[in-house]
Design a protein around this motif. Sequence first.
Motif, PDB file in Angstrom:
ATOM      1  N   TYR A 133       0.810  -1.221   0.000  1.00 24.07           N
ATOM      2  CA  TYR A 133       0.000   0.000   0.000  1.00 24.07           C
ATOM      3  C   TYR A 133       0.848   1.278   0.000  1.00 24.07           C
ATOM      4  CZ  TYR A 133      -3.615   3.286   1.634  1.00 24.07           C
ATOM      5  OH  TYR A 133      -4.473   4.345   1.778  1.00 24.07           O
TER       6      TYR A 133
ATOM      7  N   MET B 125      -6.209  -0.912  -3.439  1.00 22.42           N
ATOM      8  CA  MET B 125      -5.204  -0.342  -4.333  1.00 22.42           C
ATOM      9  C   MET B 125      -5.690  -0.485  -5.756  1.00 22.42           C
ATOM     10  SD  MET B 125      -1.583  -1.910  -2.939  1.00 22.42           S
ATOM     11  CE  MET B 125      -0.960  -2.027  -4.593  1.00 22.42           C
TER      12      MET B 125
ATOM     13  N   LYS C  27      -1.254   7.838   2.244  1.00 23.74           N
ATOM     14  CA  LYS C  27      -0.941   7.333   0.898  1.00 23.74           C
ATOM     15  C   LYS C  27       0.204   8.171   0.335  1.00 23.74           C
ATOM     16  CE  LYS C  27      -5.594   6.040  -0.627  1.00 23.74           C
ATOM     17  NZ  LYS C  27      -6.646   6.457  -1.555  1.00 23.74           N
TER      18      LYS C  27
END
Length: 365
Positions: free
Chosen positions: A15, A47, A249
Amino acid sequence: MKRKKIIISAFSNLYTDQRIEKVCSTLFENGYRIELIGNDWGGAAKMSCPYPFSRIQLTSKSLKTAYFEFNWKLYHELKKKADQDTILHANDLDALLPNYIIAKKLNIPLVFDSHEIFSEMPAIQGKLSQKLWRYLEKKIIPDIKFMITASGSYAEWFKNKYGIHPVVVQNAPRKINFIIEIPENNPKIFLYQGVINPFRGIDKAILAMHHLENVIFKIAGDGPRKKEYEELVSQENLQNKVEFLGKLKPEDLRKITVTADVGMSIEENGGDSYLYSLPNKVLDCIQAKVPLIMSGLPEMRKIKNQFDVGEIIKNHQPESIAEAVNLILNRGRESYQEELNKASEVLCWEKEELKLLDIFQKASQ
């Protein structure tokens, strides 16, 4: 000519692994057929990728048994998926053994990417597991034909230890191709980004906040020491000066990085893996044109000697950390821009990926 299939594997939930994402994207964009295999240790966040990927499900409750389970299951996955038209690509020592066995069985190429010196990481120092990883390293690495690693000092270490010559592919980010506007922050932003682990200097930087005025310390990331450091902030009554942003992220982290006035990479010498590292955050800050304080470890000194992108701390005392931060704040982010621009042209993925493509071209022959 039709490009080979590359099966890329890593003990990672994929990730937030920027290096693996960049490697996969580069190879995919250059016509290789990519398949990525990770695992669900630490979660399996959604994802989207332009190439197929899967995560091996792990039932283990401890990291030690998770390594064994992952390697066993990865072996069976590779056995099903690899053929004579495949290049195997193992990321780090904890995914190497099944790749090595299958590569030998099928007589196909294996590329090994050592992101760090896995057997010398602080978390396993002095433990039985360190002996096992060292044994594995000693048995396999001298027999590896295609190896890459993340810093010149790592490459030197592997050469001295095992007589192998890895290609250095630094974990530099892609160029930021927009004009960065330097914000007028009030308070100023001092940023740590990365895993919240020991030997990263985070606890010392928290204590340094006692010596810094009109500055907020933002910590972007997660890791085993997060709770301990949150308690430290509370004990020291620094809740108004330290903010934990959690795991972000990569694209969200990049948005945060460009807003900072000062970054930090003040790793301590927690064994050879840290001593010889070139932390991602150094290259991320350079690309975001953010000056940073650094420890005097070899790879960071090398960059500082080449480009004036920040300040080296005298030592890890909170007062010394605060002094280096103030030095940058007093000079101002603007005054570092010329050197940061020069460094960002050299230390970028666009340069590094050429070396990556070259090694896969050789492995394809």
